[in-house]
Design a protein around this motif. Structure first.
Motif, short mmCIF file in Angstrom:
data_model
loop_
_atom_site.label_atom_id
_atom_site.label_comp_id
_atom_site.label_asym_id
_atom_site.label_seq_id
_atom_site.Cartn_x
_atom_site.Cartn_y
_atom_site.Cartn_z
N TYR A 1 -52.65 -1.60 0.62
CA TYR A 1 -51.51 -1.98 1.63
C TYR A 1 -51.89 -0.89 2.33
O TYR A 1 -50.57 0.12 2.12
N CYS A 2 -51.88 -1.08 3.39
CA CYS A 2 -51.99 -0.26 4.59
C CYS A 2 -50.17 -0.64 5.71
O CYS A 2 -50.17 -1.71 5.86
N LYS A 3 -49.15 0.12 5.21
CA LYS A 3 -48.52 0.12 5.71
C LYS A 3 -48.46 0.24 7.33
O LYS A 3 -47.16 -0.65 8.53
N GLN A 4 -49.05 1.06 8.30
CA GLN A 4 -48.63 1.05 9.58
C GLN A 4 -49.17 -0.31 10.41
O GLN A 4 -48.93 -0.58 10.95
N CYS A 5 -50.37 -1.08 9.21
CA CYS A 5 -51.50 -1.82 9.43
C CYS A 5 -50.79 -3.26 9.03
O CYS A 5 -51.28 -4.02 9.91
N GLU A 6 -49.36 -2.95 7.91
CA GLU A 6 -49.24 -4.41 7.03
C GLU A 6 -49.94 -5.36 7.09
O GLU A 6 -50.09 -5.80 6.93
N GLN B 1 -60.22 2.41 11.29
CA GLN B 1 -59.16 1.80 11.77
C GLN B 1 -58.21 2.36 11.15
O GLN B 1 -56.94 1.73 11.81
N HIS B 2 -58.71 2.93 9.60
CA HIS B 2 -57.39 3.54 9.21
C HIS B 2 -56.98 4.39 8.85
O HIS B 2 -56.00 5.38 8.19
N HIS C 1 -53.32 6.77 8.38
CA HIS C 1 -52.27 5.86 7.49
C HIS C 1 -52.24 6.18 6.13
O HIS C 1 -52.43 6.89 5.80
N LYS C 2 -50.94 5.86 6.09
CA LYS C 2 -50.07 5.60 4.48
C LYS C 2 -50.13 4.27 3.93
O LYS C 2 -50.66 3.37 4.47
N SER D 1 -49.80 2.43 0.39
CA SER D 1 -49.03 1.82 -1.27
C SER D 1 -49.92 1.48 -2.02
O SER D 1 -50.40 0.24 -1.80
#
Length: 560
Positions: free
Chosen positions: A76-81, A93-94, A97-98, A100
């Protein structure tokens, strides 16, 4: 009986429809028996079948598919939710990014949803249930009170009819008496006229007999008639009828004479309801816990306010009180510290007549000379009510957030209690059922009981007057004998507690009277009081007594 549809039967395999379910495919959401597991596994080899025991069904997470790469999204990409797959990690695109583990995010969301469900189920929904019940109770109360109002109007109309009937009969009797008097006078005159007419006829008959006779002696013996006597005609009596002057009804409207119905209103209070909590406050529930009066009340503390003449005290909390006395300054005190925390001067610089504290903790005071009722918010004074031809005295805040104000007319002949919602007048209480004044000129203190009765101490009439919420007189308390000093009842400050007891300060006897909600005397409180005047109670039912000459406030524990 069809085993597939019988509610009494156990669950059957979705494939063979006969064997008892033992397994479950979390991928296809299919119930299986042990024998059918292999057949189901090869029925669609494009899927990754997750077969678990039936008791563990829906335990295997079904990962979403990536919309770009058609892989399972396990991150799950935290920035893009956004849920992403392993190939997404390398895309621009990611970049940076952080990420989880998607199961951690899912578990967090589940925990949040479970907490929200718990709050909705245990707190919010029960609160709305209580509010719905409160609204229903208000509707029922409204039905009753409007019924009482209609009954009162009907009774007043019947009273008017009786009084009008009495007045009509009285006026008609007076008309008959006048008529009979005048008829008797005319009848007396008529009798005299008839008597005179009879005499005239006798004279005519006698003279005719003599004239027709041929006896000369009779003619010489006949005396002449005194014609002049009959020419003196009687007075003409002209009766003068009384006039009936109708009372003027301006424009055909008698409503001002009969009585006027004030307009109704609906107000809202955004702080009127509070969220239900798991811990019960002292005010929670419709009936407070029953408390008994202590055999010996205890003086818990004494606060020296520094006033030369102390008049009023009002509780903010169990720890803080407002006090006012001679002078224009009102002071907030800490009970524990015994020192003033702040002071507020009245806007007019006149001495306040009375003080009270609202449900939200704001100070309210009345200004007799300035004709105003004011509220103090954030140490700023706001004028709430300005009166014309009346001057305010006692004030209290009701359980509904309204204000009850005692006011005196400018000519010092009328006293009334007015209920205000904000600056809007809702109700006026002034007369009893016999249209007699409820209060004398010297009515200073007012409070609302837990049962919504309105209690006023009237030291001029030496009585405590208690009316119900509709303004109908319930009882008058005139004191109890023997008194501590055998002096007349002299009620001043008044307050109530959670048991619906009514407490009033008696300055003459240096004590406090405690009566129940129906006016029955319970006991006196002395505790070495000297000139008690202002009273209030806190949420723990402690009594605060303002001693007028001493300038001190005593905190007294009454209930156990």
């Amino acid at each position: 009986m069809d085993p597939r549809t019988s509610a009494q039967d156990v669950m059957r395999c979705d494939l063979c429809e006969t064997a008892v379910v033992q397994m479950h495919c979390d991928t296809c959401l299919v119930n299986l028996c042990t024998a059918c597991v292999g057949e189901h596994m090869i029925s669609d080899e494009s899927k990754d079948h997750k077969v678990v025991k039936f008791q563990a069904r829906k335990s295997t997470p079904l990962y979403p598919s990536c919309i770009l790469h058609y892989n399972q999204c396990i991150l799950y990409c935290k920035q893009c939710e956004l849920s992403v797959c392993s190939e997404c990690l390398t895309s621009d695109q990611h970049l940076g990014h952080k990420f989880s583990d998607i199961l951690n995010v899912v578990n967090e969301k589940k925990d949040k949803i479970i907490k929200e469900q718990s709050e909705l189920r245990e707190t919010i929904y029960p609160t709305y249930q209580d509010i719905a019940s409160d609204v229903q109770n208000r509707m029922s109360q409204l039905e009753k009170e409007y019924g009482d109002l209609s009954t009162a109007i009907t009774k007043h109309g019947e009273d008017w009819h009786r009084e009008i009937d009495k007045l009509v009969q009285k006026l008609k009797a007076e008309v008959d008496e006048m008529k009979n008097t005048q008829l008797q006078t005319l009848q007396k005159q008529l009798d005299e006229i008839n008597k005179t007419m009879s005499g005239i006829k006798d004279e005519i008959n006698t003279s005719c007999t003599v004239v027709e006779s041929n006896e000369v002696s009779k003619l010489f013996n006949l005396k002449s008639v005194n014609i002049e006597r009959y020419k003196n005609l009687p007075e003409k009596i002209l009766p003068s009828l009384p006039k009936f002057t109708q009372g003027r009804i301006q424009g055909g409207d008698i409503s001002n004479l009969f009585g006027i119905l004030s307009s109704s209103s609906l107000t809202s209070d955004k702080h009127g309801y509070s969220m239900k909590t798991t811990q019960k406050s002292p005010e929670a529930g419709s009936s407070p816990p029953v408390k008994q009066l202590l055999d010996e009340p205890e003086t818990a503390s004494t606060t020296d306010t520094g006033y030369g003449q102390l008049y009023n005290v009002a509780c903010v909390s169990d720890e803080e009180i407002w006090a006012s006395g001679n002078g224009s300054t009102m002071k907030l005190y800490s009970i524990n510290q015994g020192s003033p925390l702040k002071s507020i001067r009245t806007k007019s610089r006149y001495e306040p007549s009375d003080i009270a504290v609202t449900k939200s903790g704001d100070l309210v005071y009345t200004d007799y000379r300035d004709r105003t009722v004011n509220i103090v918010k954030n140490e700023k004074i706001e004028e709430v009510i300005r009166l014309q031809n009346w001057k305010p005295r006692g004030v209290c805040s009701t359980s509904s957030g309204d204000l009850l104000v005692i006011m005196i007319s400018d000519d010092n002949k009328q006293t009334k209690v007015v209920c205000y919602s904000g600056s809007t007048e809702k109700q006026t209480i002034q007369f009893d059922d016999q249209d007699k004044p409820l209060y004398s000129f010297n009515s200073d203190y007012i409070t609302e009981n837990r049962n919504l009765d309105i209690c006023v101490s009237d030291f001029g009439a030496k009585v405590v007057v208690v009316v119900n919420q509709a303004g109908k007189l319930r009882f008058r308390y005139t004191g109890h004998t023997p008194t501590p000093k055998n002096l007349p009842f002299y009620p001043r400050g008044i307050t109530t507690n959670s048991q619906s007891h009514i407490l009033t300060a008696d300055r003459n006897d240096d004590c406090v009277h405690i009566i129940d909600q129906d006016g029955q005397f319970l006991r006196y409180i002395n505790c070495g009081l000297n000139n008690p005047i202002g009273l209030c109670t806190d949420t723990n039912d402690n009594l605060f007594v303002a001693e007028n000459h001493e300038g001190k406030v005593k905190k007294i524990k009454l209930l156990q």
